[in-house]
Design a protein around this motif. Sequence first.
Motif, short mmCIF file in Angstrom:
data_model
loop_
_atom_site.label_atom_id
_atom_site.label_comp_id
_atom_site.label_asym_id
_atom_site.label_seq_id
_atom_site.Cartn_x
_atom_site.Cartn_y
_atom_site.Cartn_z
N GLN A 13 42.48 38.44 46.06
CA GLN A 13 43.09 39.37 46.68
C GLN A 13 44.65 39.29 46.30
O GLN A 13 45.55 40.19 45.96
CB GLN A 13 42.95 39.70 48.06
CG GLN A 13 43.50 40.95 48.68
CD GLN A 13 43.73 42.30 47.59
OE1 GLN A 13 42.47 42.37 47.12
NE2 GLN A 13 44.61 42.97 47.55
N GLU A 14 44.99 37.86 46.79
CA GLU A 14 46.46 37.76 46.52
C GLU A 14 47.03 37.98 45.10
O GLU A 14 48.21 38.32 44.95
CB GLU A 14 46.77 36.38 47.05
CG GLU A 14 48.17 35.79 47.21
CD GLU A 14 48.53 34.93 48.16
OE1 GLU A 14 49.50 34.77 48.88
OE2 GLU A 14 47.66 34.03 48.32
N LYS A 17 46.67 42.21 44.25
CA LYS A 17 47.45 42.89 44.74
C LYS A 17 48.63 43.49 43.98
O LYS A 17 49.10 44.53 44.02
CB LYS A 17 48.24 42.40 45.99
CG LYS A 17 49.23 41.37 45.96
CD LYS A 17 49.81 40.95 47.17
CE LYS A 17 50.83 39.72 47.13
NZ LYS A 17 51.43 39.29 48.38
N GLU A 18 48.91 42.68 42.94
CA GLU A 18 49.89 42.97 41.99
C GLU A 18 49.19 43.73 40.60
O GLU A 18 49.73 44.72 40.13
CB GLU A 18 50.66 41.77 41.34
CG GLU A 18 51.27 40.93 42.38
CD GLU A 18 52.45 41.71 42.96
OE1 GLU A 18 52.89 42.60 42.29
OE2 GLU A 18 52.86 41.30 44.38
N PRO A 21 46.74 47.38 42.51
CA PRO A 21 47.65 47.43 43.83
C PRO A 21 46.59 48.49 44.63
O PRO A 21 46.87 48.61 45.98
CB PRO A 21 48.91 48.05 43.37
CG PRO A 21 48.94 48.48 42.08
CD PRO A 21 47.78 47.74 41.33
N PRO A 24 40.95 47.63 46.82
CA PRO A 24 40.55 46.59 47.59
C PRO A 24 39.63 45.32 47.07
O PRO A 24 39.04 45.68 46.24
CB PRO A 24 40.11 47.16 48.94
CG PRO A 24 39.33 48.45 48.23
CD PRO A 24 40.06 48.89 47.11
N MET A 70 48.24 39.99 51.68
CA MET A 70 47.12 40.70 51.23
C MET A 70 47.49 42.04 50.54
O MET A 70 46.77 42.73 49.84
CB MET A 70 45.87 40.89 51.91
CG MET A 70 45.30 39.63 52.53
SD MET A 70 44.64 38.43 51.15
CE MET A 70 45.84 37.25 50.91
N GLY A 71 48.45 42.51 50.84
CA GLY A 71 49.04 43.83 50.06
C GLY A 71 48.77 44.88 50.93
O GLY A 71 48.97 46.09 50.51
N MET A 75 42.89 45.77 52.34
CA MET A 75 42.86 45.37 51.29
C MET A 75 41.88 44.41 51.07
O MET A 75 41.35 44.16 50.00
CB MET A 75 44.32 45.01 50.55
CG MET A 75 45.06 46.16 50.46
SD MET A 75 44.65 47.61 49.70
CE MET A 75 44.67 47.15 48.02
#
Length: 222
Positions: A13-14, A17-18, A21, A24, A70-71, A75
């Motif tokens: 997920q890290e 998130k980019e 976005p 989830p 995690m954004g 997410m």
Amino acid sequence: KTSLLCRLAVDFQEQAKELYPDQPLLYLVNEGTQERITTRMYQTVCGKSRNDMQAMAESGELQRVFNERMGGRDMIRVANVHGKSVAQVSRIIEQHSPHTVITDMTGRIRAMSNKSGGGNDIAQLEEVWNDMRELAVLQDFAHIGTTQVSAEGFDMFHPPLSAMQNSKTGIQTTLDLVLMMGAKLDQQFINIRGISTPKNKLARSGQQSLQKFEVNFNPQEN
């Protein structure tokens, strides 16, 4: 196993998130409870013991750190799927539109043709793993499924590919990558885990497909 899944979820997920976005990561639980996994996920993100997490939660720092890494708050979504079929799981996945789905334990989901409660029948296992593979293609997500290591793989850092519970060849044919985790029963190795890739169709160019290594496991901080 749960600790490894939480670590994978957080690391995936890290990065996602980019890349994705608005999508989830979805963690579907039919071993244990949603609440227990959620606590473990926060612990993994923050790298803190439960006592430290309590203080962070009271100050509001826990949620801030989680959201930032995690954004967003939701997410990583954890849902109980106890007793559900592939068709029911498919609808849940469709509602969330995730980039990655974790199913723990995959074999406890009922296959399309199975009217009973799922379980360890060999035909049921192979069918449900293949059903999840097809869902991943149709709904465009990465699937991470799990199974236990059989008695054949006990007391080994690097169990063989055949050491999947109730499956010598069936489940294996539905997978592109097998990440096997092993452990020794001797107390001197209590916090050591072996990680290996006995099946790997995703090897990097110029690298061996079979990777074997050992890691130190810190359960307090995951």
